[in-house]
Design a protein around this motif. Structure first.
Motif, short mmCIF file in Angstrom:
data_model
loop_
_atom_site.label_atom_id
_atom_site.label_comp_id
_atom_site.label_asym_id
_atom_site.label_seq_id
_atom_site.Cartn_x
_atom_site.Cartn_y
_atom_site.Cartn_z
N GLU A 1 31.58 29.28 -0.86
CA GLU A 1 29.76 29.71 0.13
C GLU A 1 30.34 30.33 0.94
N THR B 1 20.29 19.55 4.31
CA THR B 1 19.74 19.37 2.98
C THR B 1 20.14 19.06 1.65
N LEU B 2 19.33 18.56 1.06
CA LEU B 2 19.63 17.59 0.06
C LEU B 2 20.75 18.21 -0.34
N TYR B 3 20.72 19.43 -0.89
CA TYR B 3 21.75 20.56 -1.53
C TYR B 3 23.68 20.11 -1.22
N TYR B 4 23.28 19.74 -0.02
CA TYR B 4 24.66 19.93 0.63
C TYR B 4 25.44 18.34 1.10
N LYS B 5 24.22 17.33 0.98
CA LYS B 5 24.18 16.26 1.50
C LYS B 5 24.98 15.77 -0.46
N THR B 6 24.32 16.16 -1.06
CA THR B 6 24.85 15.92 -2.81
C THR B 6 26.21 16.33 -2.60
N LYS B 7 26.40 18.01 -3.06
CA LYS B 7 27.56 18.04 -2.94
C LYS B 7 28.59 17.68 -2.51
N LYS C 1 36.02 24.11 -2.12
CA LYS C 1 34.81 24.44 -2.30
C LYS C 1 34.47 26.14 -1.67
#
Length: 306
Positions: free
Chosen positions: A191, A172-178, A187
């Motif tokens: 999670e 997802t974009l969330y994990y790719k960005t983070k 981290k």
């Protein structure tokens, strides 16, 4: 009674002659007679009747003959089995393998090995690493393939290849960005985390990694324990959490497009895979050849064979 007495008795009965039995067994006739006398004294009964023309068994002798022939046949079978064990390149090799070797290494190794050894078959049990080692200790299998090693005093561990551990997360974009700049191990504490079952080599190696990084494992938010890598990948792809996993499993899954893979930031953690043998129990030539073949198999591959 001993084997030699029974061998003499069977030959006398079947050849119907003391002298013929002596010739067949490369003994003197007095020696043949002495064995028969000793056997009759031990059993306290008459076993043979002699006439001027032949020798034949009494009723009790006929009974003994049946068992004596069976005992001698078992002896011969035992001798042949041992000789075949030392020289034969046939038969079955039993293996206990943890999930990564079972799914990704053994199919390749066995396929290549079987080209020149078509008469050798395999009986493979899938289990976790600790169980695979335990089965070798108990000698219920010939060989183990494990993703970790223990302090077992009964087993020898020979590394044959290695892999690295990575984090997998939903694609997802969330994990790719983070985590685009590397997954900070700190981290993990924030999670939802999915882990393998206790006894898994992947879990053991992941715990080593986290401890080396100064992570308190008890503070990680574990939402599920699973005993199969594909189940973990499926759970991660559906957004349940993240997991530490063998990169090999992450790269070869049909769900690869639904997960993202991240290497640990400033940490390079590799894990070795081992061939496990009982250090006191000799392997058959076939099993020994398979162990040697397995150790050399990945030498022509890159460091991580995927």
């Amino acid at each position: 009674m001993d084997i030699k007495q029974l061998e003499v008795f069977v030959n006398v009965v079947n050849l119907k002659s003391f002298s013929a039995a002596a010739k067949a067994l490369y003994l003197t006739q007095p020696t043949i007679s002495a064995h028969i006398v000793s056997l009759e004294q031990e059993l306290n009964t008459k076993l043979l009747i002699r006439t001027t023309r032949e020798v034949y068994p009494t009723k009790v002798g006929q009974l003994l003959l049946k068992y004596a022939e069976e005992i001698l046949a078992v002896r011969e079978n035992a001798i042949q089995a041992v000789l075949n064990f030392e020289t034969s390149k046939e038969g079955e090799i039993s293996i206990a393998a943890s999930s990564i070797p079972y799914n990704y290494f053994l199919p390749k190794i066995i396929k290549a090995f079987s080209v020149k050894n078509p008469k050798i078959s395999f009986n493979i049990i899938k289990c976790d690493s600790v169980s695979a080692i335990k089965k070798v200790e108990e000698q219920s299998v010939d060989i183990g393939f494990s993703g970790t090693k223990t302090n077992s005093s009964k087993c020898d561990f020979k590394p044959f290849t290695e892999d690295k551990l990575v984090i997998i997360a939903p694609n997802t974009l969330y994990y790719k960005t983070k985590f685009s700049n590397g997954y900070s191990i700190q981290k993990l504490l924030k999670e939802p985390f999915i882990t393998r079952e206790k006894g898994s080599g992947t879990r053991k190696e992941a715990e080593y990694l986290l401890k080396e990084a100064g992570i308190d494992i008890s503070k990680i938010h574990i939402v599920d324990e699973m005993n199969d890598n594909q189940s973990i990948i499926k759970a991660v792809s559906e957004g349940i959490g993240v997991a530490v996993m063998s990169n090999l499993a992450a790269q070869e899954t049909p769900l690869k497009a639904q997960i993202s893979t991240f290497e640990f930031e400033n940490i390079s953690r590799t894990r070795k895979f081992y061939i496990v043998k009982h250090h006191l129990s000799p392997l058959s030539p076939s099993a020994e050849d398979f162990c040697s073949f397995s150790q050399k198999f990945f030498q022509n591959y890159s460091k991580f064979p995927y």
